[in-house]
Design a protein around this motif. Structure first.
Motif, PDB file in Angstrom:
ATOM      1  N   GLN A   1      15.847  -0.906   8.009  1.00  0.00           N
ATOM      2  CA  GLN A   1      17.513  -0.431   8.326  1.00  0.00           C
ATOM      3  C   GLN A   1      17.899   0.437   6.924  1.00  0.00           C
ATOM      4  O   GLN A   1      17.980  -0.292   6.753  1.00  0.00           O
ATOM      5  N   SER A   2      18.724   1.178   7.851  1.00  0.00           N
ATOM      6  CA  SER A   2      19.581   1.747   6.093  1.00  0.00           C
ATOM      7  C   SER A   2      21.200   0.986   6.485  1.00  0.00           C
ATOM      8  O   SER A   2      21.706   1.193   5.453  1.00  0.00           O
ATOM      9  N   ALA A   3      21.839   0.758   6.939  1.00  0.00           N
ATOM     10  CA  ALA A   3      23.113   0.128   7.730  1.00  0.00           C
ATOM     11  C   ALA A   3      22.893  -1.379   7.333  1.00  0.00           C
ATOM     12  O   ALA A   3      22.064  -1.762   6.868  1.00  0.00           O
ATOM     13  N   ALA A   4      24.295  -1.028   6.766  1.00  0.00           N
ATOM     14  CA  ALA A   4      24.450  -2.824   6.107  1.00  0.00           C
ATOM     15  C   ALA A   4      24.339  -3.244   7.249  1.00  0.00           C
ATOM     16  O   ALA A   4      24.215  -3.238   8.810  1.00  0.00           O
ATOM     17  N   PHE A   5      23.874  -5.114   7.573  1.00  0.00           N
ATOM     18  CA  PHE A   5      23.900  -6.071   7.799  1.00  0.00           C
ATOM     19  C   PHE A   5      25.224  -7.237   8.035  1.00  0.00           C
ATOM     20  O   PHE A   5      25.084  -7.357   6.782  1.00  0.00           O
ATOM     21  N   ASP A   6      25.735  -8.028   8.612  1.00  0.00           N
ATOM     22  CA  ASP A   6      26.883  -9.048   9.028  1.00  0.00           C
ATOM     23  C   ASP A   6      25.859 -10.003   8.862  1.00  0.00           C
ATOM     24  O   ASP A   6      25.543 -10.514   9.922  1.00  0.00           O
ATOM     25  N   LEU A   7      25.803 -10.338   7.054  1.00  0.00           N
ATOM     26  CA  LEU A   7      25.203 -11.647   7.262  1.00  0.00           C
ATOM     27  C   LEU A   7      25.622 -12.971   8.468  1.00  0.00           C
ATOM     28  O   LEU A   7      24.632 -13.163   9.325  1.00  0.00           O
ATOM     29  N   GLY A   8      26.781 -13.131   8.302  1.00  0.00           N
ATOM     30  CA  GLY A   8      27.340 -13.881   9.258  1.00  0.00           C
ATOM     31  C   GLY A   8      27.247 -14.053   9.955  1.00  0.00           C
ATOM     32  O   GLY A   8      26.529 -14.740  11.293  1.00  0.00           O
ATOM     33  N   ALA A   9      27.116 -12.865  10.442  1.00  0.00           N
ATOM     34  CA  ALA A   9      26.748 -12.401  12.522  1.00  0.00           C
ATOM     35  C   ALA A   9      24.508 -12.196  12.790  1.00  0.00           C
ATOM     36  O   ALA A   9      24.843 -13.155  13.697  1.00  0.00           O
ATOM     37  N   GLU A  10      24.225 -11.913  11.774  1.00  0.00           N
ATOM     38  CA  GLU A  10      22.758 -12.552  11.821  1.00  0.00           C
ATOM     39  C   GLU A  10      22.645 -14.025  12.114  1.00  0.00           C
ATOM     40  O   GLU A  10      21.787 -14.729  12.509  1.00  0.00           O
ATOM     41  N   VAL A  11      22.991 -14.377  10.672  1.00  0.00           N
ATOM     42  CA  VAL A  11      22.379 -15.750  11.133  1.00  0.00           C
ATOM     43  C   VAL A  11      23.372 -16.275  12.464  1.00  0.00           C
ATOM     44  O   VAL A  11      22.728 -17.169  12.977  1.00  0.00           O
ATOM     45  N   SER A  12      24.503 -16.243  12.936  1.00  0.00           N
ATOM     46  CA  SER A  12      24.672 -17.092  13.951  1.00  0.00           C
ATOM     47  C   SER A  12      24.360 -16.210  15.209  1.00  0.00           C
ATOM     48  O   SER A  12      23.679 -17.291  16.210  1.00  0.00           O
ATOM     49  N   ALA A  13      23.611 -15.701  14.937  1.00  0.00           N
ATOM     50  CA  ALA A  13      22.755 -14.985  16.449  1.00  0.00           C
ATOM     51  C   ALA A  13      21.356 -15.117  16.123  1.00  0.00           C
ATOM     52  O   ALA A  13      21.654 -16.050  17.820  1.00  0.00           O
ATOM     53  N   PHE A  14      20.640 -15.603  14.766  1.00  0.00           N
ATOM     54  CA  PHE A  14      19.769 -16.239  15.143  1.00  0.00           C
ATOM     55  C   PHE A  14      20.279 -17.549  16.123  1.00  0.00           C
ATOM     56  O   PHE A  14      18.431 -17.996  16.393  1.00  0.00           O
ATOM     57  N   THR A  15      20.617 -18.423  14.933  1.00  0.00           N
ATOM     58  CA  THR A  15      20.984 -19.938  15.231  1.00  0.00           C
ATOM     59  C   THR A  15      20.979 -20.161  16.689  1.00  0.00           C
ATOM     60  O   THR A  15      20.747 -21.365  17.540  1.00  0.00           O
ATOM     61  N   ALA A  16      21.825 -19.266  17.060  1.00  0.00           N
ATOM     62  CA  ALA A  16      22.080 -19.674  18.398  1.00  0.00           C
ATOM     63  C   ALA A  16      20.730 -19.211  19.409  1.00  0.00           C
ATOM     64  O   ALA A  16      20.832 -20.130  20.592  1.00  0.00           O
ATOM     65  N   GLY A  17      19.651 -18.223  19.305  1.00  0.00           N
ATOM     66  CA  GLY A  17      18.729 -17.895  20.111  1.00  0.00           C
ATOM     67  C   GLY A  17      17.241 -18.935  19.818  1.00  0.00           C
ATOM     68  O   GLY A  17      16.572 -18.342  20.359  1.00  0.00           O
ATOM     69  N   VAL A  18      17.623 -19.667  18.848  1.00  0.00           N
ATOM     70  CA  VAL A  18      16.435 -20.548  18.779  1.00  0.00           C
ATOM     71  C   VAL A  18      16.537 -21.957  19.376  1.00  0.00           C
ATOM     72  O   VAL A  18      17.978 -23.141  19.489  1.00  0.00           O
ATOM     73  N   ARG A  19      15.508 -21.925  19.971  1.00  0.00           N
ATOM     74  CA  ARG A  19      15.830 -23.631  21.109  1.00  0.00           C
ATOM     75  C   ARG A  19      14.513 -24.739  19.800  1.00  0.00           C
ATOM     76  O   ARG A  19      13.900 -24.353  19.370  1.00  0.00           O
ATOM     77  N   GLY A  20      15.090 -25.670  19.876  1.00  0.00           N
ATOM     78  CA  GLY A  20      14.041 -26.488  19.877  1.00  0.00           C
ATOM     79  C   GLY A  20      13.947 -27.159  18.429  1.00  0.00           C
ATOM     80  O   GLY A  20      13.076 -27.197  17.348  1.00  0.00           O
ATOM     81  N   SER A  21      14.780 -26.516  17.579  1.00  0.00           N
ATOM     82  CA  SER A  21      15.203 -26.265  16.499  1.00  0.00           C
ATOM     83  C   SER A  21      16.069 -27.670  16.108  1.00  0.00           C
ATOM     84  O   SER A  21      16.744 -27.284  16.304  1.00  0.00           O
ATOM     85  N   GLY A  22      15.516 -28.058  14.051  1.00  0.00           N
ATOM     86  CA  GLY A  22      16.381 -28.434  13.092  1.00  0.00           C
ATOM     87  C   GLY A  22      16.983 -28.329  12.308  1.00  0.00           C
ATOM     88  O   GLY A  22      17.888 -29.160  11.650  1.00  0.00           O
ATOM     89  N   ALA A  23      16.320 -27.162  11.765  1.00  0.00           N
ATOM     90  CA  ALA A  23      16.843 -26.351  10.242  1.00  0.00           C
ATOM     91  C   ALA A  23      16.522 -25.275  10.754  1.00  0.00           C
ATOM     92  O   ALA A  23      15.664 -24.561  11.359  1.00  0.00           O
ATOM     93  N   VAL A  24      17.685 -24.141  10.352  1.00  0.00           N
ATOM     94  CA  VAL A  24      17.478 -22.625   9.833  1.00  0.00           C
ATOM     95  C   VAL A  24      18.335 -22.690   8.410  1.00  0.00           C
ATOM     96  O   VAL A  24      18.509 -22.919   7.693  1.00  0.00           O
ATOM     97  N   VAL A  25      17.144 -22.288   7.852  1.00  0.00           N
ATOM     98  CA  VAL A  25      17.060 -21.487   6.386  1.00  0.00           C
ATOM     99  C   VAL A  25      16.886 -20.341   6.284  1.00  0.00           C
ATOM    100  O   VAL A  25      16.957 -19.295   7.326  1.00  0.00           O
ATOM    101  N   SER A  26      17.766 -19.638   5.424  1.00  0.00           N
ATOM    102  CA  SER A  26      18.634 -18.238   5.566  1.00  0.00           C
ATOM    103  C   SER A  26      18.394 -17.811   3.893  1.00  0.00           C
ATOM    104  O   SER A  26      19.204 -18.819   3.043  1.00  0.00           O
ATOM    105  N   PHE A  27      18.065 -16.499   3.589  1.00  0.00           N
ATOM    106  CA  PHE A  27      17.947 -16.285   1.984  1.00  0.00           C
ATOM    107  C   PHE A  27      18.801 -14.707   2.262  1.00  0.00           C
ATOM    108  O   PHE A  27      18.292 -14.088   3.019  1.00  0.00           O
ATOM    109  N   THR A  28      19.383 -14.245   1.342  1.00  0.00           N
ATOM    110  CA  THR A  28      19.697 -12.978   1.742  1.00  0.00           C
ATOM    111  C   THR A  28      19.302 -12.620  -0.561  1.00  0.00           C
ATOM    112  O   THR A  28      20.057 -13.003  -0.819  1.00  0.00           O
ATOM    113  N   GLY A  29      18.863 -11.156  -0.171  1.00  0.00           N
ATOM    114  CA  GLY A  29      18.660 -10.738  -1.416  1.00  0.00           C
ATOM    115  C   GLY A  29      19.635  -9.651  -1.986  1.00  0.00           C
ATOM    116  O   GLY A  29      19.802  -8.935  -0.879  1.00  0.00           O
TER     117      GLY A  29
END
Length: 146
Positions: free
Chosen positions: A6-34
């Motif tokens: 995408q060309s649009a900027a993204f909100d890192l916090g919102a993306e990580v929060s939404a991603f984390t909320a959507g995973v089941r069975g996970s004990g770890a979430v890792v994120s990296f931003t360039g």
């Protein structure tokens, strides 16, 4: 798994929060931003080009391989294109796994392969003019561990 180019900027916090909320069975979430890096203080921006369709397909293939190789519950890749200013987020990856080792390894794998194999072309814009960013031997060498 979500892949976004995408060309649009993204909100890192919102993306990580939404991603984390959507995973089941996970004990770890890792994120990296360039971020757009301005090492010499002369960069006014970076222009990133890609071929729609081809880019998403290539990134999806890289992410699907990561899911196959590690016990991932989910993966997310967002990569921007267009003109970006120094300090702006270019991309992010997030991985979720039952255990941290798989989440970290998969995130590193995604980063290494996105850097070297995702079909993006980057041009640095600065006081001295414009220059296409060349592939680096170190980026190619990083792939050898996988």
């Amino acid at each position: 798994m979500r892949i976004a180019v995408q060309s649009a900027a993204f909100d890192l916090g919102a993306e990580v929060s939404a991603f984390t909320a959507g995973v089941r069975g996970s004990g770890a979430v890792v994120s990296f931003t360039g971020l757009v890096r301005d090492e010499g203080g002369t960069l006014s921006g970076m222009e990133i080009e890609h071929y729609p369709g081809m880019t998403e397909k290539a990134i999806r293939g890289i992410a699907e391989e990561a899911v196959r190789r590690w016990a991932l519950c989910d993966a997310l890749v967002i990569h921007r294109y267009g003109k970006l200013a120094p300090g702006e987020a270019i991309m992010m990856v997030a991985t979720a796994a039952p255990h941290r080792a798989d989440a970290f390894a998969a995130a590193e794998y995604l980063m290494d392969y996105l850097k070297s194999r995702a079909p993006f072309w980057k041009k640095e814009l600065g006081a001295g003019g414009e220059a296409w960013v060349a592939a680096k031997d170190a980026d190619e060498d990083a792939l050898k561990r996988w």
